[in-house]
Write a protein that holds these residues in place. Structure first.
Motif, short mmCIF file in Angstrom:
data_model
loop_
_atom_site.label_atom_id
_atom_site.label_comp_id
_atom_site.label_asym_id
_atom_site.label_seq_id
_atom_site.Cartn_x
_atom_site.Cartn_y
_atom_site.Cartn_z
N ARG A 45 0.83 -1.21 0.00
CA ARG A 45 0.00 0.00 0.00
C ARG A 45 0.86 1.26 0.00
NH1 ARG A 45 -4.64 -2.03 4.28
NH2 ARG A 45 -5.96 -2.99 2.69
N MET A 46 1.92 1.27 0.80
CA MET A 46 2.79 2.45 0.85
C MET A 46 3.51 2.66 -0.48
SD MET A 46 2.42 4.08 3.55
CE MET A 46 1.12 3.62 4.67
N ALA A 49 1.02 4.30 -2.67
CA ALA A 49 0.80 5.68 -2.23
C ALA A 49 1.95 6.56 -2.70
CB ALA A 49 0.66 5.74 -0.72
N LYS A 50 3.18 6.10 -2.53
CA LYS A 50 4.34 6.89 -2.96
C LYS A 50 4.30 7.12 -4.46
CE LYS A 50 8.23 5.33 -1.16
NZ LYS A 50 9.21 4.40 -0.54
N THR A 64 -5.63 8.05 0.09
CA THR A 64 -5.92 7.28 1.30
C THR A 64 -6.97 6.22 1.02
OG1 THR A 64 -5.36 9.14 2.74
CG2 THR A 64 -6.78 7.44 3.66
N PHE A 75 -3.63 6.88 7.81
CA PHE A 75 -2.73 6.77 6.67
C PHE A 75 -1.52 7.69 6.84
CE2 PHE A 75 -1.45 8.86 2.66
CZ PHE A 75 -0.69 7.83 2.14
N ARG A 78 0.89 6.42 9.54
CA ARG A 78 1.61 5.22 9.09
C ARG A 78 2.58 5.55 7.97
NH1 ARG A 78 -3.06 0.65 9.67
NH2 ARG A 78 -3.15 0.76 11.94
N PHE A 79 2.21 6.47 7.10
CA PHE A 79 3.11 6.91 6.03
C PHE A 79 4.35 7.54 6.66
CE2 PHE A 79 4.90 9.57 2.76
CZ PHE A 79 4.69 8.85 1.59
N HIS A 82 6.54 4.89 8.12
CA HIS A 82 7.18 4.06 7.09
C HIS A 82 8.22 4.84 6.29
CE1 HIS A 82 7.25 0.70 4.22
NE2 HIS A 82 7.26 1.61 3.26
N VAL A 83 7.91 6.10 5.96
CA VAL A 83 8.76 6.87 5.05
C VAL A 83 9.62 7.91 5.79
CG1 VAL A 83 8.72 8.38 3.01
CG2 VAL A 83 7.08 6.52 3.20
N PRO A 87 2.94 12.62 3.86
CA PRO A 87 2.66 12.45 2.43
C PRO A 87 2.87 13.75 1.63
CG PRO A 87 0.96 11.37 3.72
CD PRO A 87 1.82 12.14 4.68
#
Length: 106
Positions: A45-46, A49-50, A64, A75, A78-79, A82-83, A87
């Motif tokens: 999912r990430m 999204a990226k 999202t 979202f 968590r983004f 993760h990143v 976003p």
């Protein structure tokens, strides 16, 4: 998972599709990939999204929903986990744009 990442997939759904019990599926999946099915799905999912943040002008709320989250807050947090950045910051950096000023000069 790659085809249905936006769906509300559960380990039960994945195990059923693979014709295994959820415990056996989870163990085999972890042995093959090195991560749990849930973490793998989150990574898929990430990645999507990226890609969308880099290549489209879609609003974060639309991204999202499009990748399977129901809450922008969840979202975004968590983004960031993760990143490492939000976003919106990711989109700005990925496109080489200057961030918008917080306050306009008077």
């Amino acid at each position: 998972m790659h085809d249905r990442f936006a769906d509300a997939l559960t380990v039960d759904d994945m195990a059923e599709a693979a014709l295994f019990s959820k415990y056996h599926f989870t163990r085999l999946f972890r042995d093959v990939t090195g991560v749990s099915p849930g973490r793998y799905l989150a990574a898929v999912r990430m990645a999507h999204a990226k890609h969308l943040l880099r290549t489209t002008d879609m609003k974060v709320v639309d991204i999202t929903v499009g990748i399977g989250y129901s809450s922008v807050g969840t979202f975004s947090s968590r983004f960031r986990l993760h990143v490492g950045i939000s976003p919106t910051q990711y989109r700005t950096q990925a496109r080489g744009e200057q961030p918008a000023p917080l306050l306009e000069a008077a």
